[in-house]
Scaffold this motif. Structure first.
Motif, PDB file in Angstrom:
ATOM      1  N   VAL A  21     150.511  18.986  -3.901  1.00 45.76           N
ATOM      2  CA  VAL A  21     149.296  18.479  -3.248  1.00 45.76           C
ATOM      3  C   VAL A  21     148.206  19.530  -3.389  1.00 45.76           C
ATOM      4  N   SER A  22     147.085  19.128  -3.974  1.00 46.95           N
ATOM      5  CA  SER A  22     145.957  20.034  -4.160  1.00 46.95           C
ATOM      6  C   SER A  22     144.690  19.359  -3.665  1.00 46.95           C
ATOM      7  N   SER A  23     143.738  20.157  -3.241  1.00 51.76           N
ATOM      8  CA  SER A  23     142.420  19.656  -2.842  1.00 51.76           C
ATOM      9  C   SER A  23     141.374  20.466  -3.587  1.00 51.76           C
ATOM     10  N   LEU A  24     140.446  19.775  -4.188  1.00 51.95           N
ATOM     11  CA  LEU A  24     139.430  20.438  -5.003  1.00 51.95           C
ATOM     12  C   LEU A  24     138.087  20.329  -4.308  1.00 51.95           C
ATOM     13  N   GLY A  25     137.510  21.455  -3.916  1.00 56.64           N
ATOM     14  CA  GLY A  25     136.207  21.461  -3.280  1.00 56.64           C
ATOM     15  C   GLY A  25     135.095  21.277  -4.294  1.00 56.64           C
ATOM     16  N   GLY A  26     133.913  21.111  -3.768  1.00 63.06           N
ATOM     17  CA  GLY A  26     132.753  20.951  -4.642  1.00 63.06           C
ATOM     18  C   GLY A  26     132.560  19.544  -5.153  1.00 63.06           C
ATOM     19  N   TYR A  27     133.460  18.617  -4.773  1.00 59.32           N
ATOM     20  CA  TYR A  27     133.336  17.243  -5.250  1.00 59.32           C
ATOM     21  C   TYR A  27     132.804  16.302  -4.188  1.00 59.32           C
ATOM     22  N   SER A  28     132.426  16.836  -3.063  1.00 59.87           N
ATOM     23  CA  SER A  28     131.884  15.959  -2.039  1.00 59.87           C
ATOM     24  C   SER A  28     130.563  15.365  -2.502  1.00 59.87           C
ATOM     25  N   ALA A  29     130.387  14.084  -2.207  1.00 54.24           N
ATOM     26  CA  ALA A  29     129.111  13.437  -2.509  1.00 54.24           C
ATOM     27  C   ALA A  29     128.104  13.652  -1.389  1.00 54.24           C
ATOM     28  N   HIS A  30     128.500  14.422  -0.368  1.00 52.57           N
ATOM     29  CA  HIS A  30     127.612  14.712   0.763  1.00 52.57           C
ATOM     30  C   HIS A  30     127.014  16.107   0.633  1.00 52.57           C
ATOM     31  N   ALA A  31     125.808  16.253   1.105  1.00 51.52           N
ATOM     32  CA  ALA A  31     125.192  17.571   1.195  1.00 51.52           C
ATOM     33  C   ALA A  31     125.979  18.437   2.182  1.00 51.52           C
ATOM     34  N   ASP A  32     126.030  19.741   1.914  1.00 49.72           N
ATOM     35  CA  ASP A  32     126.655  20.666   2.854  1.00 49.72           C
ATOM     36  C   ASP A  32     125.605  21.164   3.853  1.00 49.72           C
ATOM     37  N   GLN A  33     125.977  22.168   4.662  1.00 51.95           N
ATOM     38  CA  GLN A  33     125.040  22.622   5.686  1.00 51.95           C
ATOM     39  C   GLN A  33     123.729  23.100   5.068  1.00 51.95           C
ATOM     40  N   ARG A  34     123.824  23.851   3.988  1.00 51.72           N
ATOM     41  CA  ARG A  34     122.607  24.335   3.337  1.00 51.72           C
ATOM     42  C   ARG A  34     121.748  23.170   2.853  1.00 51.72           C
ATOM     43  N   GLY A  35     122.385  22.162   2.253  1.00 57.31           N
ATOM     44  CA  GLY A  35     121.637  21.015   1.759  1.00 57.31           C
ATOM     45  C   GLY A  35     120.961  20.234   2.866  1.00 57.31           C
ATOM     46  N   LEU A  36     121.656  20.073   3.983  1.00 61.40           N
ATOM     47  CA  LEU A  36     121.086  19.346   5.113  1.00 61.40           C
ATOM     48  C   LEU A  36     119.892  20.096   5.702  1.00 61.40           C
ATOM     49  N   ILE A  37     120.048  21.410   5.847  1.00 59.43           N
ATOM     50  CA  ILE A  37     118.936  22.207   6.370  1.00 59.43           C
ATOM     51  C   ILE A  37     117.762  22.196   5.402  1.00 59.43           C
ATOM     52  N   ASN A  38     118.049  22.292   4.106  1.00 58.44           N
ATOM     53  CA  ASN A  38     116.973  22.258   3.105  1.00 58.44           C
ATOM     54  C   ASN A  38     116.219  20.935   3.144  1.00 58.44           C
TER      55      ASN A  38
END
Length: 485
Positions: free
Chosen positions: A423-440
């Motif tokens: 079982v693996s999870s790969l970050g960076g593939y979210s289609a949502h903005a992260d905290q920095r993106g939301l603040i920007n």
């Protein structure tokens, strides 16, 4: 009562079931999204289970529904909204107008009736209700002596057709006015196929998602390399890689990135013939021969629609097409449509452990064809499950993600399955903005909102985002009221 007033009927305390009502005055209101609750999340009235499908608020005065995008947690309760008596139009972007009937036909068959003729009649009703709005263009919804309401959609960069909503309210009798922005789901930069969202000029009140308000994504620019590395590591186990993915958005992004990996690996080399791939004959030894199996009829329909909507792709994707590449229909791609072929594919891969990449829905493993793959293959250490998206609490995907690395178990459709697969999870593939993106998104406005409402996030994500925003406002001596419902 003071107007405008905002009520939240979903995505108030979690990340699904988005549904927000803007009461413009005593007689007129607007609904922003009407989505399904998923996983362990509950409705605004505290109901769970089948009751979450019901429309639990009065429809009097709701003049229109605005669909920010076509993910099921934003539009999945539209059939129930219509059944409850909603008579108004459905406003959405031009790409969403093409994608929404596909989503709602599937929702109708799952929730109401599988009869194709009835589904087609229902979809005709939906299509008659839809008003497709071009991006960057004001649409006048209400023009009365005491109320004026204009709506404008802007690209949100989340999935194809996604939009944030600008609502310009004016009260001619008093001279009052208010610009309210609903973010919908905001995308992250460097997303395949989609231009990044640009902030509005201003907002008085902002209702913004906070899914990843408590974290920063991994570098998205290197995610193709990390995807390649994770898959190659998994394939060393000499089995298949199962990737749960929602039919729209994530699936097309994955295909786009996999095509790019294969394109780079194939330079100057010959690939297996389509006949060999379709027959799954012989074990592939490298990427140019590796079958990419898309086992989701709904995802196949969306992928075809994505291809037809090329004018809305970003410049990088269009350059690939102009160079003769086919980002969403490459040679190694095998689509599985019928249920019979699906069961054969599951049995074949479970029996042979042939190296292959399988993309199947749904993304949180709560239903769909991925469940059959998991039931057949989770107990075999040769296989791997790769998560590339958010797994909501209470979903099987979350349980696999949590207990799989510990050698735990999961119950799927009433059957207990020991998790021996990797079982693996790969970050960076979210289609949502992260905290920095939301603040920007907020701080790149010329005029920052004085009121912010955080929705579509779990408690800790909203708390951390609220704290970060208060700090940014304090640095510039701007007043702000932040509400996390």
């Amino acid at each position: 009562m003071n107007y405008p007033e905002i009520l939240h009927h979903g995505a108030r305390d979690g990340v699904t079931g988005s549904c927000h009502q803007l009461n413009m005055n005593a007689q007129n209101s607007l609904l922003i999204d009407c989505g399904l609750f998923q996983g362990a999340e509950i409705s605004a009235q505290g109901q769970s289970g089948a009751d979450r499908l019901n429309i639990e608020f009065p429809l009097d005065g709701i003049r229109a529904l605005v669909a920010t995008h076509v993910h099921i947690d934003h539009v999945g309760r539209i059939p129930y909204l219509l059944a409850a008596g909603f008579k108004g139009p459905i406003l959405c972007s031009e790409p969403s107008a093409k994608l929404l009937p596909i989503v709602l036909e599937d929702a109708f068959k799952l929730g109401f009736c599988r009869d194709q003729k009835l589904a087609e009649r229902y979809i005709k009703v939906i299509e008659q209700r839809i008003i497709a709005l071009p991006y960057k263009t004001w649409f006048s919804l209400i023009d009365q002596p005491d109320l004026s309401c204009r709506i404008r959609l802007q690209r949100a960069g989340h999935i194809l057709g996604s939009a944030y909503v600008e609502i310009d309210l004016r009260y001619p009798r008093t001279g009052a006015k208010q610009l309210i922005v609903f973010s919908g789901d905001l995308g992250a930069p460097h997303a395949p196929l989609l231009p990044a969202p640009k902030s509005p000029y201003r907002a008085d009140t902002l209702v913004i998602e906070s899914t990843y308000g408590d974290r920063l994504h991994e570098d998205r620019r290197s995610r193709r390399q990390r995807l390649e590395a994770v898959i190659e590591q998994a394939l060393e186990d000499e089995g298949s890689v199962l990737i749960p993915a929602f039919s729209i958005g994530r699936t097309q992004e994955l295909l786009y990135e996999l095509e790019d990996i294969i394109h780079r690996k194939t330079a100057g080399r010959s690939c297996a013939s389509s006949e060999e791939l379709q027959g799954l004959a012989g074990a592939p030894t490298d990427w140019p021969q590796l079958p990419i199996i898309l086992d989701s009829p709904l995802a196949s329909r969306f992928t075809a629609a994505y291809r037809q909507l090329q004018p809305f792709w970003n410049q990088e994707a269009l350059r690939r097409v102009q160079a003769g590449r086919r980002p969403l229909e490459f040679q190694q791609l095998i689509t599985v449509d019928s249920h019979h072929d699906h069961l054969r594919m599951v049995q074949h891969l479970a029996r042979t452990a042939r190296p292959a990449i399988v993309i199947a829905g749904n993304g949180m493993c709560s239903s769909g064809r991925i469940v059959n793959y998991l039931k057949a293959m989770l107990g075999d250490s040769r296989h791997n499950v790769l998560f590339v998206g958010y797994q909501a609490k209470g979903t099987p995907g979350n349980a696999i993600q949590r207990y799989g690395p510990q050698g735990g178990y999961i119950v799927l459709e009433g059957e207990r399955r020991t998790i021996r697969a990797g079982v693996s999870s790969l970050g960076g593939y979210s289609a949502h903005a992260d905290q920095r993106g939301l603040i920007n998104f907020i701080t790149r406005m010329r005029e920052w909102p004085s009121q912010i409402r955080l929705v579509h996030g779990e408690a800790e994500a909203k708390r951390q985002l609220a704290d970060a925003l208060r700090q940014r406002y304090a640095l510039t001596n701007r007043p702000v009221a932040i509400f996390s419902e």
